[in-house]
Design a protein around this motif. Structure first.
Motif, PDB file in Angstrom:
ATOM      1  N   GLY A  39       0.813  -1.204   0.000  1.00 30.59           N
ATOM      2  CA  GLY A  39       0.000   0.000   0.000  1.00 30.59           C
ATOM      3  C   GLY A  39       0.846   1.252   0.000  1.00 30.59           C
ATOM      4  O   GLY A  39       2.081   1.201  -0.080  1.00 30.59           O
ATOM      5  N   THR A  40       0.182   2.395   0.108  1.00 28.79           N
ATOM      6  CA  THR A  40       0.887   3.673   0.163  1.00 28.79           C
ATOM      7  C   THR A  40       1.739   3.754   1.424  1.00 28.79           C
ATOM      8  O   THR A  40       1.307   3.384   2.508  1.00 28.79           O
ATOM      9  CB  THR A  40      -0.130   4.827   0.138  1.00 28.79           C
ATOM     10  OG1 THR A  40      -0.956   4.695  -1.025  1.00 28.79           O
ATOM     11  CG2 THR A  40       0.576   6.169   0.101  1.00 28.79           C
ATOM     12  N   GLN A  41       2.969   4.222   1.272  1.00 26.22           N
ATOM     13  CA  GLN A  41       3.916   4.391   2.381  1.00 26.22           C
ATOM     14  C   GLN A  41       4.292   3.076   3.057  1.00 26.22           C
ATOM     15  O   GLN A  41       4.712   3.071   4.215  1.00 26.22           O
ATOM     16  CB  GLN A  41       3.345   5.362   3.434  1.00 26.22           C
ATOM     17  CG  GLN A  41       3.082   6.761   2.919  1.00 26.22           C
ATOM     18  CD  GLN A  41       4.336   7.463   2.455  1.00 26.22           C
ATOM     19  OE1 GLN A  41       5.384   7.350   3.077  1.00 26.22           O
ATOM     20  NE2 GLN A  41       4.243   8.178   1.353  1.00 26.22           N
ATOM     21  N   ALA A  42       4.153   1.967   2.341  1.00 24.45           N
ATOM     22  CA  ALA A  42       4.532   0.679   2.926  1.00 24.45           C
ATOM     23  C   ALA A  42       6.019   0.388   2.791  1.00 24.45           C
ATOM     24  O   ALA A  42       6.512  -0.582   3.371  1.00 24.45           O
ATOM     25  CB  ALA A  42       3.720  -0.450   2.269  1.00 24.45           C
ATOM     26  N   GLY A  43       6.745   1.215   2.033  1.00 29.09           N
ATOM     27  CA  GLY A  43       8.187   1.015   1.882  1.00 29.09           C
ATOM     28  C   GLY A  43       8.580   0.310   0.606  1.00 29.09           C
ATOM     29  O   GLY A  43       9.639  -0.314   0.547  1.00 29.09           O
ATOM     30  N   LYS A  44       7.774   0.419  -0.437  1.00 29.31           N
ATOM     31  CA  LYS A  44       8.060  -0.284  -1.694  1.00 29.31           C
ATOM     32  C   LYS A  44       9.342   0.228  -2.348  1.00 29.31           C
ATOM     33  O   LYS A  44      10.184  -0.566  -2.780  1.00 29.31           O
ATOM     34  CB  LYS A  44       6.876  -0.132  -2.669  1.00 29.31           C
ATOM     35  CG  LYS A  44       5.573  -0.735  -2.167  1.00 29.31           C
ATOM     36  CD  LYS A  44       4.486  -0.664  -3.212  1.00 29.31           C
ATOM     37  CE  LYS A  44       4.128   0.754  -3.586  1.00 29.31           C
ATOM     38  NZ  LYS A  44       3.575   1.515  -2.420  1.00 29.31           N
ATOM     39  N   ASP A 174       8.670 -13.966 -11.195  1.00 30.13           N
ATOM     40  CA  ASP A 174       9.163 -15.112 -10.427  1.00 30.13           C
ATOM     41  C   ASP A 174       8.834 -14.999  -8.937  1.00 30.13           C
ATOM     42  O   ASP A 174       8.467 -15.986  -8.307  1.00 30.13           O
ATOM     43  CB  ASP A 174      10.680 -15.249 -10.593  1.00 30.13           C
ATOM     44  CG  ASP A 174      11.077 -15.524 -12.032  1.00 30.13           C
ATOM     45  OD1 ASP A 174      10.407 -16.356 -12.674  1.00 30.13           O
ATOM     46  OD2 ASP A 174      12.037 -14.903 -12.512  1.00 30.13           O
ATOM     47  N   LEU A 175       8.984 -13.807  -8.380  1.00 29.08           N
ATOM     48  CA  LEU A 175       8.753 -13.600  -6.951  1.00 29.08           C
ATOM     49  C   LEU A 175       7.920 -12.339  -6.738  1.00 29.08           C
ATOM     50  O   LEU A 175       8.070 -11.364  -7.469  1.00 29.08           O
ATOM     51  CB  LEU A 175      10.074 -13.451  -6.186  1.00 29.08           C
ATOM     52  CG  LEU A 175      11.040 -14.627  -6.146  1.00 29.08           C
ATOM     53  CD1 LEU A 175      12.318 -14.220  -5.418  1.00 29.08           C
ATOM     54  CD2 LEU A 175      10.411 -15.829  -5.478  1.00 29.08           C
ATOM     55  N   VAL A 176       7.065 -12.365  -5.723  1.00 28.09           N
ATOM     56  CA  VAL A 176       6.330 -11.179  -5.293  1.00 28.09           C
ATOM     57  C   VAL A 176       6.659 -10.948  -3.824  1.00 28.09           C
ATOM     58  O   VAL A 176       6.461 -11.835  -2.986  1.00 28.09           O
ATOM     59  CB  VAL A 176       4.804 -11.335  -5.475  1.00 28.09           C
ATOM     60  CG1 VAL A 176       4.090 -10.057  -5.028  1.00 28.09           C
ATOM     61  CG2 VAL A 176       4.458 -11.663  -6.919  1.00 28.09           C
ATOM     62  N   VAL A 177       7.183  -9.767  -3.516  1.00 32.09           N
ATOM     63  CA  VAL A 177       7.492  -9.374  -2.149  1.00 32.09           C
ATOM     64  C   VAL A 177       6.440  -8.358  -1.727  1.00 32.09           C
ATOM     65  O   VAL A 177       6.404  -7.238  -2.255  1.00 32.09           O
ATOM     66  CB  VAL A 177       8.901  -8.761  -2.033  1.00 32.09           C
ATOM     67  CG1 VAL A 177       9.206  -8.386  -0.577  1.00 32.09           C
ATOM     68  CG2 VAL A 177       9.944  -9.729  -2.575  1.00 32.09           C
ATOM     69  N   HIS A 178       5.566  -8.740  -0.798  1.00 32.26           N
ATOM     70  CA  HIS A 178       4.481  -7.849  -0.386  1.00 32.26           C
ATOM     71  C   HIS A 178       4.801  -7.229   0.968  1.00 32.26           C
ATOM     72  O   HIS A 178       5.191  -7.920   1.913  1.00 32.26           O
ATOM     73  CB  HIS A 178       3.155  -8.600  -0.296  1.00 32.26           C
ATOM     74  CG  HIS A 178       1.992  -7.719   0.044  1.00 32.26           C
ATOM     75  ND1 HIS A 178       1.487  -6.787  -0.824  1.00 32.26           N
ATOM     76  CD2 HIS A 178       1.266  -7.603   1.190  1.00 32.26           C
ATOM     77  CE1 HIS A 178       0.482  -6.145  -0.253  1.00 32.26           C
ATOM     78  NE2 HIS A 178       0.330  -6.615   0.977  1.00 32.26           N
ATOM     79  N   LEU A 179       4.623  -5.912   1.057  1.00 30.36           N
ATOM     80  CA  LEU A 179       4.953  -5.151   2.257  1.00 30.36           C
ATOM     81  C   LEU A 179       3.691  -4.617   2.916  1.00 30.36           C
ATOM     82  O   LEU A 179       2.660  -4.451   2.268  1.00 30.36           O
ATOM     83  CB  LEU A 179       5.867  -3.969   1.895  1.00 30.36           C
ATOM     84  CG  LEU A 179       7.084  -4.296   1.017  1.00 30.36           C
ATOM     85  CD1 LEU A 179       7.802  -3.019   0.639  1.00 30.36           C
ATOM     86  CD2 LEU A 179       8.019  -5.246   1.726  1.00 30.36           C
ATOM     87  N   HIS A 184       1.376  -0.060  14.693  1.00 34.50           N
ATOM     88  CA  HIS A 184       2.273   0.967  15.222  1.00 34.50           C
ATOM     89  C   HIS A 184       2.891   1.815  14.111  1.00 34.50           C
ATOM     90  O   HIS A 184       3.672   2.724  14.393  1.00 34.50           O
ATOM     91  CB  HIS A 184       3.394   0.322  16.042  1.00 34.50           C
ATOM     92  CG  HIS A 184       2.920  -0.361  17.283  1.00 34.50           C
ATOM     93  ND1 HIS A 184       2.335   0.325  18.338  1.00 34.50           N
ATOM     94  CD2 HIS A 184       2.926  -1.675  17.640  1.00 34.50           C
ATOM     95  CE1 HIS A 184       2.015  -0.531  19.300  1.00 34.50           C
ATOM     96  NE2 HIS A 184       2.361  -1.753  18.899  1.00 34.50           N
ATOM     97  N   GLY A 185       2.557   1.481  12.858  1.00 33.89           N
ATOM     98  CA  GLY A 185       3.120   2.220  11.735  1.00 33.89           C
ATOM     99  C   GLY A 185       4.465   1.714  11.276  1.00 33.89           C
ATOM    100  O   GLY A 185       5.123   2.352  10.448  1.00 33.89           O
ATOM    101  N   ARG A 186       4.896   0.553  11.791  1.00 30.67           N
ATOM    102  CA  ARG A 186       6.180  -0.008  11.386  1.00 30.67           C
ATOM    103  C   ARG A 186       6.021  -0.778  10.084  1.00 30.67           C
ATOM    104  O   ARG A 186       5.059  -1.523   9.908  1.00 30.67           O
ATOM    105  CB  ARG A 186       6.744  -0.921  12.479  1.00 30.67           C
ATOM    106  CG  ARG A 186       7.211  -0.174  13.715  1.00 30.67           C
ATOM    107  CD  ARG A 186       7.976  -1.133  14.631  1.00 30.67           C
ATOM    108  NE  ARG A 186       7.085  -2.149  15.176  1.00 30.67           N
ATOM    109  CZ  ARG A 186       6.570  -2.111  16.394  1.00 30.67           C
ATOM    110  NH1 ARG A 186       6.832  -1.098  17.188  1.00 30.67           N
ATOM    111  NH2 ARG A 186       5.779  -3.072  16.817  1.00 30.67           N
TER     112      ARG A 186
END
Length: 249
Positions: A39-44, A174-179, A184-186
């Motif tokens: 999502g937004t601001q998840a650290g992508k 090949d891979l999906v990295v989901h964040l 706590h907003g971490r």
């Protein structure tokens, strides 16, 4: 503001486990195609920077973005940026054009900062041709990211259909990295899934490799596709993941 430049930094920040970081580092070295979702601001973008930092220095990297956000150390990196039209309505350079242009610049690997529209088709075609790459995408889960990856190319024109797009995406990613973000907003990695390339009823099958459970990222039962790429680089991915499973237990 804390900034991570490498996968080890994400481990120190608690966003990633050492086993998952080692696996992602090996996957980048092996040349797997990686989709980073969240999502937004998840650290992508931060994750994409950390993954790009693991690319071997001997490779030529070409990146395309709407706004320069990628910053990673690499000796042979050419960043490209889109441009809006001027007052006369001319001079616009769209992201789709940049993705096509990267293929003319002798890349060893391509990176697209964020896929939002029809440029997804050109990226998928490039990845399907054997050129390793990475990108980010807004989505609520790894599975939804693959669904969106199959939907965006349809914006390229009426002659593009799902019967072509779905198996092509399944063969390209090949891979999906989901964040995700906790209460706590971490920022942390929610799951890392493999895409073995199989489809059923226009649905892409996935195999979880790491999955967050009980507040921790734990080893699941999945295995990454194209294990021959790991072997070519001298990486025993089965032993790497087996060690990770033992330490989780």
């Amino acid at each position: 503001m804390l900034r991570a430049a490498r996968l080890d930094d994400l481990v120190e920040l608690g966003s990633l486990t050492p086993q998952a970081a080692e696996f992602l580092h090996a996957s980048v070295r092996a040349g797997l195609n990686i989709l980073v979702s969240g999502g937004t601001q998840a650290g992508k973008t931060t994750m994409l920077n950390c993954l790009a930092a693991a690319i071997p220095g001997s490779e030529r990297v070409i990146s395309a973005e709407e706004v320069f956000e990628l910053r990673f150390p690499h000796p042979d990196w050419v960043p490209l940026q889109t441009r809006q039209a001027g007052l006369e309505g001319t001079g616009e350079i769209r992201l789709r054009e940049l993705v096509k242009e990267t293929l003319r610049m002798r890349p060893s690997r391509i990176i697209v900062g964020e896929v939002r529209a029809e440029e997804c088709l050109d990226l998928v075609l490039a990845l399907n041709s054997g050129l390793p790459g990475m990108c980010t995408l807004h989505a609520n889960s790894a599975r939804e990211a693959l669904v969106k990856m199959c939907t965006l190319p349809l914006l390229a024109g009426e002659n593009i259909g799902s019967r072509f797009v779905v198996p092509t995406v399944a063969a390209s990613v090949d891979l999906v990295v989901h964040l995700g973000l906790d209460h706590h907003g971490r920022r942390h990695v929610e799951e890392i899934v493999a895409v073995p390339g199989r489809t059923e009823n226009d649905i892409i099958e996935v195999e979880p490799i790491f999955r967050r459970s009980g507040g921790e990222l734990r080893r699941a039962n999945g295995m990454p596709p194209r294990t021959g790429l790991y072997e070519r680089h001298g990486i025993d991915v089965r032993r790497l993941l087996a060690v990770g499973a033992e330490q989780e237990v």
